[in-house]
Write a protein that holds these residues in place. Structure first.
Motif, PDB file in Angstrom:
ATOM      1  N   GLU A  62      64.624  13.556  14.510  1.00  0.00           N
ATOM      2  CA  GLU A  62      63.712  13.161  13.443  1.00  0.00           C
ATOM      3  C   GLU A  62      64.304  13.439  12.067  1.00  0.00           C
ATOM      4  OE1 GLU A  62      59.074  13.953  12.038  1.00  0.00           O
ATOM      5  OE2 GLU A  62      60.038  15.269  13.507  1.00  0.00           O
ATOM      6  N   MET A  63      65.051  14.543  11.949  1.00  0.00           N
ATOM      7  CA  MET A  63      65.574  14.972  10.651  1.00  0.00           C
ATOM      8  C   MET A  63      67.069  15.275  10.750  1.00  0.00           C
ATOM      9  SD  MET A  63      62.481  17.423   9.275  1.00  0.00           S
ATOM     10  CE  MET A  63      62.578  18.542  10.682  1.00  0.00           C
ATOM     11  N   PRO A  64      67.775  15.147   9.616  1.00  0.00           N
ATOM     12  CA  PRO A  64      67.345  14.726   8.278  1.00  0.00           C
ATOM     13  C   PRO A  64      67.224  13.198   8.193  1.00  0.00           C
ATOM     14  CG  PRO A  64      69.683  15.213   8.243  1.00  0.00           C
ATOM     15  CD  PRO A  64      69.212  15.536   9.632  1.00  0.00           C
ATOM     16  N   ALA A  65      66.007  12.718   8.012  1.00  0.00           N
ATOM     17  CA  ALA A  65      65.756  11.277   8.039  1.00  0.00           C
ATOM     18  C   ALA A  65      66.438  10.565   6.876  1.00  0.00           C
ATOM     19  CB  ALA A  65      64.255  11.024   8.012  1.00  0.00           C
ATOM     20  N   PRO A 210      70.183   5.053  16.483  1.00  0.00           N
ATOM     21  CA  PRO A 210      70.575   5.803  15.282  1.00  0.00           C
ATOM     22  C   PRO A 210      70.579   7.302  15.539  1.00  0.00           C
ATOM     23  CG  PRO A 210      68.983   4.090  14.733  1.00  0.00           C
ATOM     24  CD  PRO A 210      69.065   4.142  16.229  1.00  0.00           C
ATOM     25  N   GLU A 211      71.406   8.004  14.803  1.00  0.00           N
ATOM     26  CA  GLU A 211      71.490   9.459  14.952  1.00  0.00           C
ATOM     27  C   GLU A 211      70.176  10.131  14.551  1.00  0.00           C
ATOM     28  OE1 GLU A 211      74.118  11.447  16.104  1.00  0.00           O
ATOM     29  OE2 GLU A 211      74.809   9.499  16.830  1.00  0.00           O
ATOM     30  N   GLU A 349      76.551  14.159   8.560  1.00  0.00           N
ATOM     31  CA  GLU A 349      77.643  15.056   8.189  1.00  0.00           C
ATOM     32  C   GLU A 349      77.151  16.325   7.503  1.00  0.00           C
ATOM     33  OE1 GLU A 349      80.260  12.673   5.851  1.00  0.00           O
ATOM     34  OE2 GLU A 349      80.801  11.350   7.509  1.00  0.00           O
ATOM     35  N   ILE A 350      75.953  16.303   6.962  1.00  0.00           N
ATOM     36  CA  ILE A 350      75.402  17.491   6.283  1.00  0.00           C
ATOM     37  C   ILE A 350      74.138  17.889   7.027  1.00  0.00           C
ATOM     38  CG2 ILE A 350      74.699  18.482   4.069  1.00  0.00           C
ATOM     39  CD1 ILE A 350      76.079  16.129   2.683  1.00  0.00           C
ATOM     40  N   SER A 351      74.295  18.643   8.113  1.00  0.00           N
ATOM     41  CA  SER A 351      73.155  18.993   8.966  1.00  0.00           C
ATOM     42  C   SER A 351      72.148  19.877   8.232  1.00  0.00           C
ATOM     43  CB  SER A 351      73.644  19.694  10.241  1.00  0.00           C
ATOM     44  OG  SER A 351      74.405  20.853   9.919  1.00  0.00           O
ATOM     45  N   ARG A 352      72.601  20.625   7.244  1.00  0.00           N
ATOM     46  CA  ARG A 352      71.709  21.488   6.475  1.00  0.00           C
ATOM     47  C   ARG A 352      70.620  20.682   5.771  1.00  0.00           C
ATOM     48  NH1 ARG A 352      71.127  23.281   1.296  1.00  0.00           N
ATOM     49  NH2 ARG A 352      70.666  25.500   0.926  1.00  0.00           N
ATOM     50  N   ASP A 353      70.840  19.383   5.535  1.00  0.00           N
ATOM     51  CA  ASP A 353      69.854  18.549   4.861  1.00  0.00           C
ATOM     52  C   ASP A 353      68.567  18.396   5.659  1.00  0.00           C
ATOM     53  OD1 ASP A 353      71.450  18.197   2.688  1.00  0.00           O
ATOM     54  OD2 ASP A 353      71.939  16.089   3.071  1.00  0.00           O
ATOM     55  N   ALA A 354      68.565  18.821   6.925  1.00  0.00           N
ATOM     56  CA  ALA A 354      67.342  18.759   7.727  1.00  0.00           C
ATOM     57  C   ALA A 354      66.278  19.714   7.206  1.00  0.00           C
ATOM     58  CB  ALA A 354      67.653  19.064   9.187  1.00  0.00           C
TER      59      ALA A 354
END
Length: 367
Positions: A62-65, A210-211, A349-354
């Motif tokens: 679901e995230m980071p959408a 989609p990822e 590429e930026i998993s922290r954005d979740a």
């Protein structure tokens, strides 16, 4: 990765949305048309109160959408006054020059019917005004709308049902040429809308999920500065706007390939997201160029102005004579659609954005 775009479908959707008048605030019909096409494609969607459309492609997470945005509304005009000569004083909807309004055919939408007319300079007859037709000033105070009905005074206009504030839609007058060029008013941003649908169709036929959840959003008030100010989901971390890029002296935009905006009048776009898009173009052989726009804002700006803490980028199709009688090329539209498919299927590429907020761990680095 499947990047094949149905160009015939893309042009078909562009022709369809150009047929539907949609100046800002008069967008119900085009909202309905887009919603019906999403139903046909089998894509889930929901509408905001005013008619912005938010379609969702479910991802593995679901995230980071992600969000991809284009706007349905166009430039237009409104009745400012009923004149004693039986014509209408008009004011613009959105920012465009009265120079491009002169000679335009249009429709006036009253509360009960639609009436045809044309916008003319106050001094429109060379046989009467001689050289003054060329020397009169340019501006909205120097044009008037001639209604194609029997009307010689303001009372006649009232009898026709015309009132102050009535919406005026400008005819697009589209031409789709064998050379691939498309000439029309309102390609900003109906070409962007067609690009989103072409990408959606390709993704719906694709076996790859989609990822992350990806929202395809169609806003209805971009031309008056509101755009994506209230349509994003809280868990959207990045947003790409699809709109026009100006091919003009001093600009690096082109009518071919994708033009990636590095900045507009609101400042630079997200460093990491823009470079990811450049990298995707390079990986998939998509022609591109970069540009910086000085007198330009988009749905990305309205989202940030509303306080959204998101990464934003702007991808554009090069357009000649923006906000006038515009010209684009099919190559740019298919290039954009290919890039959107590649982006939607690309890894995060930026998993922290979740997370809305966090510590230093996983925070990005710049060289």
């Amino acid at each position: 990765m499947p990047l094949n775009i149905d160009t015939d479908y893309l042009k078909q959707r562009l022709k369809r949305v150009l047929e539907i008048p949609s100046p800002s605030s008069y967008t119900d019909q085009i909202t309905r048309d887009c919603a019906e096409e999403l139903q046909r494609l089998g894509v889930d969607f929901e509408l905001t109160r005013r008619g912005a459309v938010r379609a969702r492609l479910p991802g593995k997470k679901e995230m980071p959408a992600r969000a991809i945005v284009a706007h349905l509304d166009t430039l237009g005009a409104q009745v400012k006054a009923l004149k004693s000569n039986g014509r209408l004083q008009v004011v613009p909807i959105g920012h465009w020059s009265a120079r491009f309004a002169e000679g335009a055919r249009c429709t006036i939408y009253t509360d009960h019917k639609a009436l045809r007319g044309g916008i003319l300079p106050l001094k429109a007859s060379g046989h009467t005004f001689n050289e003054e037709v060329d020397t009169q000033p340019t501006g909205w105070d120097y044009v008037e709308l001639r209604v194609d009905e029997k009307a010689s005074n303001a009372d006649d206009l009232r009898e026709l049902g015309i009132d102050i504030g009535d919406i005026i839609a400008i005819d697009p007058q589209p031409e789709f040429l064998d050379s691939g060029f498309i000439v029309s008013r309102h390609l900003d941003d109906k070409a962007g809308v067609a690009v989103l649908f072409a990408a959606l169709k390709a993704l719906c036929k694709c076996d790859t999920q989609p990822e992350v959840d990806t929202y395809f959003i169609f806003t209805v008030s971009e031309e008056v500065g509101q755009g994506a100010s209230s349509v994003l989901m809280p868990h959207v971390a990045s947003m790409i706007t699809i709109d026009n890029g100006t091919t003009a002296p001093g600009q690096n935009s082109a009518e071919f390939g994708v033009t990636i905006a590095m900045a507009d009048q609101t400042g630079p776009f997200d460093w990491h997201l823009t470079r990811k898009l450049v990298k995707l173009c390079q990986q998939h052989g998509i022609d591109y160029q970069k540009d910086v726009f000085r007198y330009y804002r988009s749905d990305s700006a309205s989202a940030l102005d509303a306080g959204a803490d998101i990464r934003t980028a702007l991808l554009t199709f090069g357009i000649d004579a923006s906000h006038g009688y515009e010209r684009i090329h099919t190559h740019a539209l298919t290039s954009l659609a290919r890039l959107l498919v590649a982006y939607t299927l690309s890894p995060v590429e930026i998993s922290r954005d979740a997370k809305d907020i966090g510590g230093l761990k996983g925070f990005t680095r710049q060289p």
